[in-house]
Write an enzyme that holds these catalytic residues in place. Structure first.
Site, PDB file in Angstrom:
ATOM      1  N   ARG A 115      -7.209 -12.298   6.178  1.00 42.27           N
ATOM      2  CA  ARG A 115      -6.271 -12.961   5.278  1.00 42.27           C
ATOM      3  C   ARG A 115      -5.322 -13.920   6.002  1.00 42.27           C
ATOM      4  O   ARG A 115      -4.514 -14.578   5.360  1.00 42.27           O
ATOM      5  CB  ARG A 115      -5.433 -11.938   4.514  1.00 42.27           C
ATOM      6  N   ASN A 175       3.606   0.483  -0.683  1.00 46.33           N
ATOM      7  CA  ASN A 175       2.404   0.063   0.053  1.00 46.33           C
ATOM      8  C   ASN A 175       2.721  -0.414   1.471  1.00 46.33           C
ATOM      9  O   ASN A 175       2.446  -1.548   1.854  1.00 46.33           O
ATOM     10  CB  ASN A 175       1.666  -1.033  -0.726  1.00 46.33           C
ATOM     11  N   ARG A 177       2.166  -1.089   5.096  1.00 39.74           N
ATOM     12  CA  ARG A 177       0.981  -1.312   5.929  1.00 39.74           C
ATOM     13  C   ARG A 177       1.426  -1.760   7.320  1.00 39.74           C
ATOM     14  O   ARG A 177       1.863  -2.896   7.516  1.00 39.74           O
ATOM     15  CB  ARG A 177       0.066  -2.381   5.307  1.00 39.74           C
ATOM     16  N   GLY A 261      -4.729   4.334  -5.615  1.00 38.57           N
ATOM     17  CA  GLY A 261      -3.286   4.252  -5.834  1.00 38.57           C
ATOM     18  C   GLY A 261      -2.906   3.102  -6.752  1.00 38.57           C
ATOM     19  O   GLY A 261      -1.974   3.217  -7.565  1.00 38.57           O
ATOM     20  N   ASP A 262      -3.625   1.987  -6.637  1.00 38.18           N
ATOM     21  CA  ASP A 262      -3.367   0.843  -7.517  1.00 38.18           C
ATOM     22  C   ASP A 262      -3.764   1.176  -8.953  1.00 38.18           C
ATOM     23  O   ASP A 262      -3.093   0.755  -9.905  1.00 38.18           O
ATOM     24  CB  ASP A 262      -4.144  -0.385  -7.038  1.00 38.18           C
TER      25      ASP A 262
END
Length: 327
Positions: A115, A175, A177, A261-262
């Site tokens: 990304r 979230n 990370r 989880g989403d």
């Protein structure tokens, strides 16, 4: 309260869930299939949340950036079929669409992300407009939205400012990370100012130093009106109104937990926007998260509102899922 079905026409006039962040094309590989197998999937945490909310019958709108490339076209086509409002998705011909590899192995999975310099990382405060929040009941942002770039974080923060100015609730999935080197203080400030916070036990330990519900509540302060703390196969709890409500997850044959989880977050927010009380919304959400684990991939594996209702009514969660790309 009656839950909306997945017919988009039935949700006209209901509040919109607006999600700001990234979408990613998924490439799936598996150890238990022939070596030439490659699976196509669709991810990005806030995009996944929006897809799950749409499957529950909620109107969902996504703001992100995609490249003018094949991954971007695949994502946009999937989101349209999932009934997302894609009017606010910009196509950037000078940057690629982000991707990730989901390698499913015995006992778990591993992600590899591609990304850096993606179109979504070029989101900025200039992309924000009050019209984005037309009809909105909630604005959803995640810790990944804040971590993929400085400009994307500013976009998310500007969106939250506009939401508060408009009386729109702000929801936040932590979230955390580590690989993105998140600004923990920035994320914690965003969480403390949000109306609804959703985080896993791992997130809580990393950001708050504890996963005990009472201590999580104390660490986040009085800002959040609802805190959902998830714990994988053990289910989740919601802290609201000074009470703690626990919901156990139904047993399923787990194939891939990616995106579970989403799915939980999307179903929970859909329930709350429909007026469902937090404990009941969490029950639907925990079922959604569990059912999503029956197939590989993220958003493609998400169950329909009808499947969730059947399991809630007592049906086996391991009946054949309605797996596929359509919502």
């Amino acid at each position: 309260m009656t839950q909306n079905n997945s017919d988009p026409a039935s949700s006209e006039g209901t509040p919109v869930l607006v999600a700001v962040g990234e979408g990613l094309l998924e490439v799936g590989v598996r150890d238990d299939l022939p070596s030439d197998y490659l699976g196509r999937g669709f991810g990005g945490d806030v995009a996944n949340v929006a897809v799950m909310a749409a499957r529950m019958g909620t109107r969902a709108r996504l703001l992100t950036r995609l490249g003018a490339d094949a991954p971007g076209r695949l994502l946009l086509d999937f989101w349209r079929r999932a009934h997302l409002d894609v009017e606010w998705i910009a196509v950037d011909p000078s940057a690629p669409t982000g991707m990730y590899v989901n390698a499913v192995r015995q006992g778990g999975h591993a992600f590899g992300y591609y990304r850096s310099g993606s179109a979504a990382t070029r989101l900025s405060a200039a992309d924000m407009d009050k019209r984005l929040l037309d009809g909105a009941g909630a604005l959803h942002v995640s810790g990944i939205s804040l971590a993929i770039s400085g400009s994307a974080a500013q976009a998310a923060e500007r969106a939250a400012e506009l939401a508060r100015d408009s009386g729109v609730a702000v929801t936040f999935c932590v979230n955390h990370r580590r690989m993105l080197r998140p600004d923990t203080d920035r994320n914690l400030a965003f969480a403390r100012a949000a109306d609804i916070v959703i985080l896993s036990s791992e997130d809580a330990r990393a950001v708050l130093g504890t996963d005990r519900p009472d201590r999580v509540r104390a660490a986040l302060g009085e800002g959040p009106q609802e805190i959902v703390l998830t714990d994988g196969p053990a289910g989740a709890v919601v802290l609201t109104g000074g009470e703690i409500h626990r919901v156990a997850a139904p047993p399923v044959v787990v194939v891939d937990t990616a995106g579970a989880g989403d799915a939980l977050a999307g179903a929970y927010l859909a329930g709350r926007l429909a007026g469902t009380a937090p404990p009941d919304a969490l029950e639907l959400a925990v079922i959604a998260g569990a059912l999503s684990c029956r197939w590989p991939g993220c958003a493609r594996s998400y169950p329909s509102a009808q499947e969730i209702a059947r399991v809630r009514a007592g049906a086996s969660p391991d009946v054949e899922p309605s797996y596929g790309e359509s919502a």
